[in-house]
Design a protein around this motif. Structure first.
Motif, PDB file in Angstrom:
ATOM      1  N   UNK A  47       0.827  -1.209   0.000  1.00  0.00           N
ATOM      2  CA  UNK A  47       0.000   0.000   0.000  1.00  0.00           C
ATOM      3  C   UNK A  47       0.861   1.258   0.000  1.00  0.00           C
ATOM      4  N   UNK A  48       1.877   1.293   0.860  1.00  0.00           N
ATOM      5  CA  UNK A  48       2.707   2.489   0.951  1.00  0.00           C
ATOM      6  C   UNK A  48       3.493   2.731  -0.328  1.00  0.00           C
ATOM      7  N   UNK A 160      -6.300  -0.840  -3.029  1.00  0.00           N
ATOM      8  CA  UNK A 160      -6.456   0.437  -2.325  1.00  0.00           C
ATOM      9  C   UNK A 160      -5.347   1.409  -2.702  1.00  0.00           C
ATOM     10  N   UNK A 161      -4.120   0.893  -2.817  1.00  0.00           N
ATOM     11  CA  UNK A 161      -3.003   1.762  -3.181  1.00  0.00           C
ATOM     12  C   UNK A 161      -3.148   2.338  -4.577  1.00  0.00           C
ATOM     13  N   UNK A 170      -4.113  13.091  -1.727  1.00  0.00           N
ATOM     14  CA  UNK A 170      -2.916  13.069  -0.885  1.00  0.00           C
ATOM     15  C   UNK A 170      -3.308  12.642   0.516  1.00  0.00           C
ATOM     16  N   UNK A 171      -2.779  11.521   0.937  1.00  0.00           N
ATOM     17  CA  UNK A 171      -3.098  11.021   2.263  1.00  0.00           C
ATOM     18  C   UNK A 171      -2.493  11.914   3.342  1.00  0.00           C
ATOM     19  N   UNK A 177       2.876   7.974   7.192  1.00  0.00           N
ATOM     20  CA  UNK A 177       4.073   7.652   7.967  1.00  0.00           C
ATOM     21  C   UNK A 177       3.849   6.442   8.861  1.00  0.00           C
ATOM     22  N   UNK A 178       2.654   6.362   9.451  1.00  0.00           N
ATOM     23  CA  UNK A 178       2.341   5.219  10.307  1.00  0.00           C
ATOM     24  C   UNK A 178       2.325   3.922   9.503  1.00  0.00           C
ATOM     25  N   UNK A 179       1.716   3.978   8.307  1.00  0.00           N
ATOM     26  CA  UNK A 179       1.688   2.792   7.449  1.00  0.00           C
ATOM     27  C   UNK A 179       3.104   2.394   7.051  1.00  0.00           C
ATOM     28  N   UNK A 180       3.944   3.380   6.767  1.00  0.00           N
ATOM     29  CA  UNK A 180       5.320   3.090   6.351  1.00  0.00           C
ATOM     30  C   UNK A 180       6.116   2.451   7.486  1.00  0.00           C
TER      31      UNK A 180
END
Length: 291
Positions: A47-48, A160-161, A170-171, A177-180
């Motif tokens: 996703x990221x 989703x990505x 833009x997320x 950052x949390x997902x990364x």
């Protein structure tokens, strides 16, 4: 160029070596850990990688088709090799088909061909991942229903990505950052788990590792070259697809073999030797295209 390739591959083998040394002393059971990685950390990585980049799919349709042909064509070429040498196709073919288009492919293509290669690199990564989960889940997962793939965390994350990327939304940076942070766990954990598994691989199984390591880039580059000739791809597109074909087997192949109990020791051998041989195969592909 060789120094840059080594700089990409060296960290991979360092983590594998740490896993091997730890596993040799402690013999941990990594099965539950690998399930957690496949269910949470790897989907976050997919996703990221997609949601954080804007990709115009209209300009990379031919590259996407080429990636599809390289992946599936490598399996077709690998089938008679497996039968001839007496290997289970379910063990040899997935590593030949599914390449390290993420951890190695993305940075390598960016280094070799610049930012203009980013859309194609991301699309090849997506094509390879969707095919990987679709084909392997169906083939190794006891003929699982294909529609059930839509419930797979990585497939959901990939869709989703792509939707986020195409929408131009833009997320919220703290969310991304949390997902990364979660995603960053996946790569190291996959490599560490591979190192642990190598402790159970008897020496005799390195034979299939050598076969897979050599056959993977040869099949990939051959099919990529023929596709580029047949479809009249531009020089830039040929550069990208040929390097994609030269990539080694993805570590994710080992994760699937572990998950479905499909001779993971043999698959581990193919992956580790394949990434060693990548020093030569990728150098050859880059030399041919950048000469």
């Amino acid at each position: 160029m060789l120094v840059q390739i080594v700089s990409i591959v060296f960290p991979v083998f360092t983590v594998i070596a740490v896993g091997y040394l730890y596993g040799r002393k402690h013999r941990p059971d990594m099965f539950a850990t690998n399930q957690l990685n496949m269910g949470i950390f790897v989907p976050a990585l997919v996703f990221s990688a997609l949601a954080g980049k804007s990709v115009d799919l209209a300009h990379v349709q031919t590259i996407a088709l080429g990636g599809l042909v390289v992946v599936l064509g490598s399996g077709l070429l690998g089938w008679p090799i497996a039968r001839r040498l007496g290997y289970d196709p379910k063990t040899l073919l997935p590593p030949m088909m599914f390449k390290n288009a993420g951890n190695m492919g993305l940075p390598l293509l960016l280094f070799a061909f610049g930012e203009q290669a980013l859309p194609a690199a991301v699309v090849l990564f997506l094509v390879e991942n969707i095919l990987h989960f679709a084909v392997v889940t169906w083939w190794l997962g006891h003929n699982a229903k294909l529609w059930r793939l839509l419930r797979e965390p990585v497939i959901i994350a990939g869709i989703a990505g792509v939707l986020v990327s195409l929408s131009g939304v833009t997320l919220w940076p703290p969310l991304l950052s949390a997902v990364k942070i979660i995603a960053d766990v996946s790569t190291g954990l996959m490599l560490f788990s591979l190192g642990v598994r190598l402790n159970t691989a008897p020496f005799a199984q390195w034979r299939i590792g050598a076969v897979g390591a050599v056959a993977t880039p040869i099949a990939g580059m051959l099919i990529a070259y023929l596709f580029c000739l047949a479809f009249g791809l531009s020089s830039h597109e040929t550069d990208i697809l040929l390097v994609f074909g030269a990539l080694p087997p993805a570590v994710l192949n080992f994760m699937f073999a572990e998950l479905y109990r499909q001779e993971p020791e043999k698959v581990a051998s193919i992956v580790i030797l394949g990434n060693l041989v990548a020093l030569l195969s990728i150098s050859l592909a880059l030399a041919l295209r950048l000469a």
